[in-house]
Design a protein around this motif. Structure first.
Motif, PDB file in Angstrom:
ATOM      1  N   MET A   1      45.081  35.836  31.064  1.00  0.00           N
ATOM      2  CA  MET A   1      44.260  36.449  32.089  1.00  0.00           C
ATOM      3  C   MET A   1      43.959  37.890  31.671  1.00  0.00           C
ATOM      4  O   MET A   1      44.755  38.533  31.009  1.00  0.00           O
ATOM      5  N   LEU A   2      42.837  38.369  32.127  1.00  0.00           N
ATOM      6  CA  LEU A   2      42.464  39.748  31.818  1.00  0.00           C
ATOM      7  C   LEU A   2      43.021  40.710  32.860  1.00  0.00           C
ATOM      8  O   LEU A   2      42.983  40.441  34.050  1.00  0.00           O
ATOM      9  N   ARG A   3      43.524  41.829  32.362  1.00  0.00           N
ATOM     10  CA  ARG A   3      44.065  42.881  33.220  1.00  0.00           C
ATOM     11  C   ARG A   3      43.368  44.179  32.837  1.00  0.00           C
ATOM     12  O   ARG A   3      43.262  44.510  31.659  1.00  0.00           O
ATOM     13  N   LEU A   4      42.905  44.906  33.834  1.00  0.00           N
ATOM     14  CA  LEU A   4      42.238  46.181  33.585  1.00  0.00           C
ATOM     15  C   LEU A   4      43.275  47.291  33.424  1.00  0.00           C
ATOM     16  O   LEU A   4      44.233  47.371  34.190  1.00  0.00           O
ATOM     17  N   ARG A   5      43.061  48.170  32.457  1.00  0.00           N
ATOM     18  CA  ARG A   5      43.972  49.275  32.167  1.00  0.00           C
ATOM     19  C   ARG A   5      43.369  50.623  32.569  1.00  0.00           C
ATOM     20  O   ARG A   5      43.704  51.653  31.996  1.00  0.00           O
ATOM     21  N   VAL A   6      42.509  50.619  33.557  1.00  0.00           N
ATOM     22  CA  VAL A   6      41.819  51.841  33.975  1.00  0.00           C
ATOM     23  C   VAL A   6      42.818  52.903  34.413  1.00  0.00           C
ATOM     24  O   VAL A   6      42.747  54.056  33.981  1.00  0.00           O
ATOM     25  N   LYS A   7      43.752  52.535  35.252  1.00  0.00           N
ATOM     26  CA  LYS A   7      44.739  53.494  35.762  1.00  0.00           C
ATOM     27  C   LYS A   7      45.548  54.109  34.621  1.00  0.00           C
ATOM     28  O   LYS A   7      45.714  55.333  34.552  1.00  0.00           O
ATOM     29  N   GLU A   8      46.033  53.270  33.704  1.00  0.00           N
ATOM     30  CA  GLU A   8      46.862  53.745  32.606  1.00  0.00           C
ATOM     31  C   GLU A   8      46.092  54.683  31.676  1.00  0.00           C
ATOM     32  O   GLU A   8      46.592  55.739  31.288  1.00  0.00           O
ATOM     33  N   TYR A  39      43.675  43.351  38.458  1.00  0.00           N
ATOM     34  CA  TYR A  39      43.093  42.018  38.253  1.00  0.00           C
ATOM     35  C   TYR A  39      41.789  41.850  39.025  1.00  0.00           C
ATOM     36  O   TYR A  39      41.216  40.778  39.065  1.00  0.00           O
ATOM     37  N   LYS A  40      41.302  42.929  39.598  1.00  0.00           N
ATOM     38  CA  LYS A  40      40.059  42.896  40.368  1.00  0.00           C
ATOM     39  C   LYS A  40      38.896  42.519  39.450  1.00  0.00           C
ATOM     40  O   LYS A  40      38.801  42.982  38.327  1.00  0.00           O
ATOM     41  N   THR A  41      38.020  41.690  39.945  1.00  0.00           N
ATOM     42  CA  THR A  41      36.819  41.327  39.203  1.00  0.00           C
ATOM     43  C   THR A  41      35.794  42.441  39.368  1.00  0.00           C
ATOM     44  O   THR A  41      35.486  42.833  40.494  1.00  0.00           O
ATOM     45  N   ILE A  42      35.318  42.960  38.228  1.00  0.00           N
ATOM     46  CA  ILE A  42      34.289  44.001  38.268  1.00  0.00           C
ATOM     47  C   ILE A  42      33.175  43.625  37.299  1.00  0.00           C
ATOM     48  O   ILE A  42      33.371  42.808  36.396  1.00  0.00           O
ATOM     49  N   SER A  43      32.037  44.243  37.478  1.00  0.00           N
ATOM     50  CA  SER A  43      30.901  43.952  36.605  1.00  0.00           C
ATOM     51  C   SER A  43      31.059  44.652  35.255  1.00  0.00           C
ATOM     52  O   SER A  43      31.776  45.659  35.141  1.00  0.00           O
ATOM     53  N   THR A  44      30.364  44.141  34.259  1.00  0.00           N
ATOM     54  CA  THR A  44      30.380  44.789  32.953  1.00  0.00           C
ATOM     55  C   THR A  44      29.728  46.161  33.045  1.00  0.00           C
ATOM     56  O   THR A  44      30.108  47.082  32.327  1.00  0.00           O
ATOM     57  N   VAL A  65      46.884  39.197  29.322  1.00  0.00           N
ATOM     58  CA  VAL A  65      48.286  38.977  29.705  1.00  0.00           C
ATOM     59  C   VAL A  65      48.483  37.502  30.016  1.00  0.00           C
ATOM     60  O   VAL A  65      47.541  36.782  30.339  1.00  0.00           O
ATOM     61  N   SER A  66      49.725  37.071  29.943  1.00  0.00           N
ATOM     62  CA  SER A  66      50.027  35.672  30.242  1.00  0.00           C
ATOM     63  C   SER A  66      49.792  35.402  31.729  1.00  0.00           C
ATOM     64  O   SER A  66      49.847  36.307  32.566  1.00  0.00           O
ATOM     65  N   ARG A  67      49.536  34.156  32.029  1.00  0.00           N
ATOM     66  CA  ARG A  67      49.333  33.754  33.425  1.00  0.00           C
ATOM     67  C   ARG A  67      50.577  34.090  34.255  1.00  0.00           C
ATOM     68  O   ARG A  67      50.471  34.551  35.380  1.00  0.00           O
ATOM     69  N   GLU A  68      51.752  33.877  33.671  1.00  0.00           N
ATOM     70  CA  GLU A  68      53.000  34.158  34.391  1.00  0.00           C
ATOM     71  C   GLU A  68      53.112  35.637  34.745  1.00  0.00           C
ATOM     72  O   GLU A  68      53.479  35.990  35.863  1.00  0.00           O
ATOM     73  N   GLN A  69      52.803  36.506  33.779  1.00  0.00           N
ATOM     74  CA  GLN A  69      52.858  37.947  34.042  1.00  0.00           C
ATOM     75  C   GLN A  69      51.837  38.338  35.111  1.00  0.00           C
ATOM     76  O   GLN A  69      52.146  39.101  36.021  1.00  0.00           O
ATOM     77  N   ALA A  70      50.641  37.792  35.007  1.00  0.00           N
ATOM     78  CA  ALA A  70      49.592  38.109  35.979  1.00  0.00           C
ATOM     79  C   ALA A  70      50.001  37.669  37.380  1.00  0.00           C
ATOM     80  O   ALA A  70      49.847  38.423  38.344  1.00  0.00           O
ATOM     81  N   ALA A  72      53.037  37.199  38.549  1.00  0.00           N
ATOM     82  CA  ALA A  72      54.151  38.027  39.019  1.00  0.00           C
ATOM     83  C   ALA A  72      53.642  39.387  39.510  1.00  0.00           C
ATOM     84  O   ALA A  72      54.052  39.859  40.577  1.00  0.00           O
ATOM     85  N   GLU A  73      52.728  39.995  38.746  1.00  0.00           N
ATOM     86  CA  GLU A  73      52.166  41.284  39.175  1.00  0.00           C
ATOM     87  C   GLU A  73      51.355  41.145  40.448  1.00  0.00           C
ATOM     88  O   GLU A  73      51.417  42.018  41.324  1.00  0.00           O
ATOM     89  N   GLN A  74      50.600  40.066  40.557  1.00  0.00           N
ATOM     90  CA  GLN A  74      49.792  39.865  41.763  1.00  0.00           C
ATOM     91  C   GLN A  74      50.678  39.655  42.985  1.00  0.00           C
ATOM     92  O   GLN A  74      50.348  40.121  44.074  1.00  0.00           O
ATOM     93  N   ARG A  75      51.814  38.973  42.810  1.00  0.00           N
ATOM     94  CA  ARG A  75      52.755  38.820  43.934  1.00  0.00           C
ATOM     95  C   ARG A  75      53.291  40.186  44.356  1.00  0.00           C
ATOM     96  O   ARG A  75      53.412  40.484  45.540  1.00  0.00           O
ATOM     97  N   GLN A  76      53.618  41.045  43.371  1.00  0.00           N
ATOM     98  CA  GLN A  76      54.104  42.391  43.687  1.00  0.00           C
ATOM     99  C   GLN A  76      53.028  43.188  44.427  1.00  0.00           C
ATOM    100  O   GLN A  76      53.331  43.888  45.388  1.00  0.00           O
ATOM    101  N   LEU A  77      51.788  43.088  43.965  1.00  0.00           N
ATOM    102  CA  LEU A  77      50.691  43.788  44.636  1.00  0.00           C
ATOM    103  C   LEU A  77      50.543  43.309  46.070  1.00  0.00           C
ATOM    104  O   LEU A  77      50.350  44.105  46.985  1.00  0.00           O
ATOM    105  N   LYS A  78      50.648  42.013  46.256  1.00  0.00           N
ATOM    106  CA  LYS A  78      50.507  41.435  47.602  1.00  0.00           C
ATOM    107  C   LYS A  78      51.627  41.932  48.514  1.00  0.00           C
ATOM    108  O   LYS A  78      51.402  42.256  49.672  1.00  0.00           O
TER     109      LYS A  78
END
Length: 89
Positions: A1-8, A39-44, A65-70, A72-78
């Motif tokens: 899965m794709l993860r955005l690194r904007v914050k970092e 993991y937010k969907t944004i336009s190009t 990132v792996s689906r498992e990592q994604a 797990a992070e999404q659960r934490q965000l939720k």
């Protein structure tokens, strides 16, 4: 899965969300939402504007990132959004 690194990347360059929104000419609320949910969907178009503002290639803002990592992070965000309460779904 794709993860955005904007914050970092913004933090590495010592650019605040407010400053990034001004440089990229994108709403502060959109920048803030992207930082809060990588993991937010944004336009190009939006991704390109952010990359230009941060003076990095677009590829520096994306990681695979792996689906498992994604998941797990999404659960934490939720949990952060719901204040740590378990969802009833």
């Amino acid at each position: 899965m794709l993860r955005l690194r904007v914050k970092e990347v913004a933090q590495e360059k010592k650019i605040s969300k407010h400053r990034l929104s001004l440089l990229a000419e994108i709403s502060y609320y959109i920048i803030s939402d992207i930082c809060a949910n990588p993991y937010k969907t944004i336009s190009t178009y939006t991704l390109n504007r952010i990359a230009e503002a941060l003076e990095v290639p677009v590829t520096a803002l994306i990681e695979d990132v792996s689906r498992e990592q994604a998941e797990a992070e999404q659960r934490q965000l939720k949990r952060k959004v719901t204040g740590g309460k378990a969802s009833s779904s």
